[in-house]
Write a protein that holds these residues in place. Structure first.
Motif, short mmCIF file in Angstrom:
data_model
loop_
_atom_site.label_atom_id
_atom_site.label_comp_id
_atom_site.label_asym_id
_atom_site.label_seq_id
_atom_site.Cartn_x
_atom_site.Cartn_y
_atom_site.Cartn_z
N SER A 69 0.83 -1.21 0.00
CA SER A 69 0.00 0.00 0.00
C SER A 69 0.86 1.25 0.00
N LEU A 70 2.02 1.19 0.63
CA LEU A 70 2.93 2.33 0.61
C LEU A 70 3.42 2.60 -0.80
N ARG A 71 3.75 1.56 -1.54
CA ARG A 71 4.27 1.72 -2.90
C ARG A 71 3.16 1.90 -3.92
N HIS A 72 1.97 1.39 -3.61
CA HIS A 72 0.82 1.52 -4.51
C HIS A 72 -0.35 2.08 -3.69
N PRO A 73 -0.38 3.38 -3.49
CA PRO A 73 -1.38 3.99 -2.59
C PRO A 73 -2.82 3.70 -2.98
N GLU A 74 -3.07 3.41 -4.24
CA GLU A 74 -4.44 3.10 -4.66
C GLU A 74 -4.91 1.76 -4.11
N VAL A 75 -3.99 0.97 -3.56
CA VAL A 75 -4.33 -0.33 -2.98
C VAL A 75 -4.09 -0.22 -1.47
N GLY A 76 -4.91 0.55 -0.81
CA GLY A 76 -4.72 0.80 0.61
C GLY A 76 -5.06 -0.39 1.48
N GLN A 77 -4.68 -0.29 2.74
CA GLN A 77 -5.02 -1.34 3.70
C GLN A 77 -6.42 -1.07 4.27
N ASN A 78 -7.39 -1.16 3.39
CA ASN A 78 -8.78 -0.97 3.78
C ASN A 78 -9.64 -1.78 2.82
N LEU A 79 -10.97 -1.66 2.99
CA LEU A 79 -11.85 -2.50 2.20
C LEU A 79 -11.75 -2.17 0.71
N ALA A 80 -11.67 -0.88 0.38
CA ALA A 80 -11.53 -0.50 -1.03
C ALA A 80 -10.20 -0.98 -1.57
N GLY A 81 -9.15 -0.88 -0.76
CA GLY A 81 -7.85 -1.35 -1.19
C GLY A 81 -7.82 -2.85 -1.39
N MET A 82 -8.50 -3.60 -0.51
CA MET A 82 -8.56 -5.05 -0.68
C MET A 82 -9.31 -5.41 -1.95
N ARG A 83 -10.38 -4.69 -2.22
CA ARG A 83 -11.13 -4.93 -3.45
C ARG A 83 -10.24 -4.68 -4.67
N SER A 130 -3.84 -10.30 -12.34
CA SER A 130 -4.04 -10.96 -13.63
C SER A 130 -5.25 -10.39 -14.35
N PHE A 131 -5.30 -9.07 -14.42
CA PHE A 131 -6.46 -8.39 -14.97
C PHE A 131 -5.96 -7.29 -15.90
N PRO A 132 -6.68 -7.03 -17.00
CA PRO A 132 -6.24 -5.96 -17.90
C PRO A 132 -6.03 -4.64 -17.15
N GLY A 133 -4.86 -4.04 -17.37
CA GLY A 133 -4.52 -2.82 -16.66
C GLY A 133 -4.07 -3.04 -15.24
N GLY A 134 -3.95 -4.31 -14.85
CA GLY A 134 -3.56 -4.63 -13.49
C GLY A 134 -2.12 -5.09 -13.38
N VAL A 135 -1.91 -6.19 -12.65
CA VAL A 135 -0.56 -6.69 -12.42
C VAL A 135 -0.47 -8.15 -12.83
N PRO A 136 0.73 -8.63 -13.16
CA PRO A 136 0.87 -10.03 -13.60
C PRO A 136 0.68 -11.01 -12.46
N SER A 137 0.57 -12.28 -12.83
CA SER A 137 0.43 -13.34 -11.82
C SER A 137 1.78 -13.87 -11.37
N HIS A 138 2.86 -13.23 -11.81
CA HIS A 138 4.19 -13.65 -11.36
C HIS A 138 4.90 -12.45 -10.75
N ALA A 139 6.03 -12.70 -10.13
CA ALA A 139 6.69 -11.68 -9.30
C ALA A 139 7.46 -10.70 -10.15
N SER A 140 6.76 -9.76 -10.73
CA SER A 140 7.37 -8.75 -11.58
C SER A 140 7.80 -7.55 -10.73
N PRO A 141 8.39 -6.50 -11.34
CA PRO A 141 8.91 -5.38 -10.55
C PRO A 141 7.88 -4.62 -9.74
#
Length: 799
Positions: A107-121, A128-139
């Protein structure tokens, strides 16, 4: 499925109850990433619209990864040990994302993914979603230095990260499927190269969950005795954690990790006191748990947990199949998310507090993000340059000259620079480096061994995979290095350099990752001087491979002589975030540019060699272009031949050092404008003698003005054991072929074309006859020099 309940009902000892809760929370978050679009805390019954339409992910490895991360955190909190985590199993990123989110770093590095309900969603939605992040350990993953998209390199990366990092423990989790790859199988040798004092420690954790995507894994089917013998023979002391009962596995894992960390401390303490064997068996962990542990045990009457069916998505038809939907909900609720997260989505205190603080978090390791990287203190290349009166009249071994520069670079950077080569360091004329260090060797030595040293800075092992992997791990943690290798066998690591280049490109998107030192290749023993080894050693295609990658990252340099090589390599060692390929011969070759001119020429990347041209007072009728040391020599010889036979012909000679200069500027950041390109190449026909496959030049320059008049001569895969000139003639880059090709492009010489072409062909044939009779090229070829008095070494024009 295995239902993991809190409290005494599970039999978990008191000091591990919170750790088990953390593990359940991480497993819940990982499963949620695979399945959920909404309803992240199951505050209502699951409905099909809560489920992603495409289910992508790899569940099978997740529970072992999250279990390991939880137990490593416990050790860090107990000991204060700095630790880096390298995850080998390919698509286990859901586990790492869950762990780093729980630690707060995500959450610190990706503030849009906070430690809250909206961030968990958002955490669930983006996986693994368009515009999201890969399913493997990328940068995108904080704390990661290892791209998980291709298997086999984790242990090599971990070893490279440990080099010159004495306070670091690199915990490397290795999948048992990954362990079947060539690179990983070779990487077990790494323990034999780590110094007990000056290097850090690698703690391999071999995860035996029994299956790949469809088949069993070899190591999981070995007997304990067979596996022990294999690992101990390569310098490891395996410690086993086995089982499927969480309480028993937690207790065993805690005890084994404590024992392993104590053993690591003893090895280091013994080394500092001069006690114990120089290369003791180092601890490692073998973790044997069911594949897809804690997930669905049975699906549609078929066993899933503990089988290959758990490898990816254990419940596939969730949106369409009500029974699968209900089973998914039961699975997710079995982790008791209501006990793990506040209603607002934040982890409950006992979980939120169960991680190391600040920089001790594995997800916040400074080395993983390049924050501790320092620039090299480099000598001035001018101090090593060759001096001569006239270009093209004196010979030198370019890589031997570079060796003196690299030797002194090492003296100035004794703990921040390493050299890697698959048993070719001396062959590649880099002997000077061995004047100030040795080859890293910690095993038995016998009389006659040459310059072996337990703390040597030159790593020679006959595995391109290991050289590449160790260097990548060293670079990814902020240090510097050079990989020298024969040109044809650079292809062994084609796929590895692709993964590294992709990492560099993606890492540049995250400002919290500092640019790391560039990956620098010295490609020598190249195609044109592998005449003695024959066709098996003749392949210049590595440069094609690299230039096909992202232009922001890829660079290829072809310095024509030693002084240019010095300036190019100095530039490469100062750069960051690049894959630099420098191709330079090691054999004696003609030298052309003095230091000042070489520096200017390399900065420009290409230019007109006025001293070799005859178009100073009139438009060029033909351009002889070249890239590469041997093509440059043959081009100059062709220019001299044309001076003798057609003195009134206006010839321009162009040399290219930086291949990317030929790209249009919208295709590569090094590309020059069409106007600058035309000022160099004119509108005249171009005969281009190229080091590699000719189609690479056409691919790069196809949009350039006058491309239809560009005729590229390069390697056409004709090779054998022969003489240097015969190699050129077999592929049409020899001086006689180039001169004839130039004449054919000048209409006013039509009457002279046939007799001159026949003359050139006869001389080429005579050279071949001589070579076949005497085994060497004739003196007029072998001893050719640029005609004395026809050139000044400082005459090179700007493009």
């Amino acid at each position: 499925m295995t239902r993991t309940m809190p409290g005494a009902e599970t039999g978990i000892r008191d000091d591990l109850v919170d750790l088990d809760a953390w593990w359940r929370a991480a497993n819940y978050l990982a499963a949620g990433q695979i399945y959920l679009m909404d309803n992240p805390l199951l505050t209502e019954r699951l409905r099909p619209e809560h489920i992603k339409q495409r289910l992508i992910g790899h569940w099978g490895t997740v529970p072992g990864v999250t279990l390991t991360y939880a137990h490593l955190n416990r050790v860090i909190m107990r000991t204060g040990q700095e630790m880096l985590f390298v995850l080998g199993p390919g698509h286990g990123a859901a586990a790492l994302t869950a762990a780093t989110w729980l630690e707060g770093t995500y959450s610190l590095r990706h503030p849009e993914v906070g430690q809250n309900l909206a961030g968990m969603r958002e955490l669930f939605r983006q996986f693994s979603f368009p515009g999201g992040v890969p399913s493997h350990a990328s940068p995108h993953l904080p704390g990661s230095i290892h791209e998980g998209g291709e298997l086999g390199y984790s242990l090599a990366h971990a070893t490279g990260a440990a080099l010159d990092n004495p306070n670091l423990v690199v915990a490397c989790m290795i999948g048992d499927g990954e362990a079947e790859t060539a690179a990983l199988s070779t990487s077990w040798h790494g323990s034999m190269f780590l110094d007990r004092i000056s290097d850090g420690t690698v703690l391999p954790i071999l995860h035996l969950n029994g299956y790949k995507i469809a088949s069993p894994t070899l190591l999981a089917r070995m007997s304990r005795g067979e596996l022990d013998a294999m690992l101990s023979a390569q310098g490891w002391e395996p410690m086993y954690v086995e089982g499927s009962d969480p309480a028993e596995v937690h207790e065993r894992y805690a005890n084994v990790l404590d024992e392993a960390m104590e053993r690591i401390r003893e090895i280091r303490d013994d080394a500092e006191r001069g006690l114990g064997p120089r290369d003791p068996c180092r601890p490692m962990i073998v973790l044997a748990t069911p594949k897809g542990w804690t997930g669905p045990a049975m699906v549609d009457g078929v066993r899933v947990e503990g089988t290959f069916r758990a490898h990816q998505v254990p419940l596939a038809g969730v949106r369409e199949n009500p029974e699968h939907l209900a089973q998914l909900e039961d699975w997710l609720r079995s982790y008791h998310p209501e006990e793990l997260f506040e209603t607002a989505g934040h982890p409950v205190d006992r979980i939120a507090d169960l991680h190391p603080q600040d920089g001790l978090r594995m997800s916040a390791n400074r080395s993983a993000h390049g924050h501790d990287s320092a620039d090299l203190r480099l000598p001035c290349p001018t101090d090593y340059s060759l001096r001569f009166a006239t270009p093209g009249t004196e010979s030198a071994e370019a890589t031997r000259v570079l060796g003196g520069y690299l030797r002194d670079a090492l003296v100035g950077n004794p703990r921040n620079l390493l050299f890697f080569s698959p048993d070719e360091h001396t062959s590649n004329r880099l002997d000077a480096i061995l004047e100030v260090t040795g080859r890293r060797w910690r095993e038995r030595r016998i009389v006659g061994d040459d310059r072996l040293s337990p703390d040597g800075r030159v790593f020679e092992v006959l595995s391109e995979h290991l050289c590449q992997g160790w260097l990548e791990g060293y670079l990814l943690t902020g240090r510097h290095g050079v990989f020298s290798t024969y040109e044809a066998f650079a292809h062994v690591i084609d796929s590895m350099v692709v993964q590294h280049a992709k990492w560099l490109h993606m890492a540049a998107e995250f400002p919290w990752r500092e640019p790391i030192p560039s990956l620098n290749y010295l490609i020598t023993s190249h195609v044109w001087r592998q005449d003695h080894n024959g066709a098996s050693h003749q392949d210049p295609g590595f440069i094609d491979h690299v230039l096909s990658k992202r232009p922001e990252v890829s660079r290829v340099y072809l310095p024509p002589d030693a002084n240019c090589l010095l300036h190019v390599f100095d530039h490469c060692l100062r750069s960051r975030g690049r894959v630099n390929v420098v191709v330079a011969g090691k054999q004696p070759a003609l030298q052309y540019l003095d230091d000042d001119v070489a520096r200017t020429h390399c900065e420009r990347g290409l230019g007109v060699w006025e001293w070799a041209s005859t178009d100073s007072d009139r438009p060029a009728e033909v351009v002889l272009a070249c890239a590469g040391d041997v093509p440059t020599q043959e081009t100059l010889a062709a220019a001299a031949l044309l001076r003798d036979t057609v003195p009134d012909l206006a010839v321009r000679v162009v040399n290219v050092v930086d291949l990317a200069r030929l790209f249009p500027p919208d295709r590569h950041p090094h590309g020059i404008s069409d106007a600058d390109y035309r000022s160099v190449f004119t509108d005249a026909p171009v005969i281009f003698a190229f080091h590699g496959y000719p189609w690479l030049i056409h691919r790069i320059a196809y949009r350039r003005p006058g491309h239809d008049n560009m005729h590229v001569h390069g390697f056409t895969d004709n090779g054998t054991t022969t003489t240097p000139f015969s190699m050129c003639a077999m592929n049409g880059i020899d001086r006689f072929t180039l001169a004839a090709a130039a004449l054919a492009e000048v209409p006013r010489l039509a009457a002279q074309l046939a007799p001159l072409t026949e003359q050139f062909a006869a001389r080429r044939e005579a050279a071949d006859v001589y070579a076949r009779r005497y085994g060497v090229d004739p003196p007029e070829i072998a001893d050719w020099r640029w005609p004395q008095g026809s050139a000044s070494p400082d005459a090179v024009a700007a493009h």
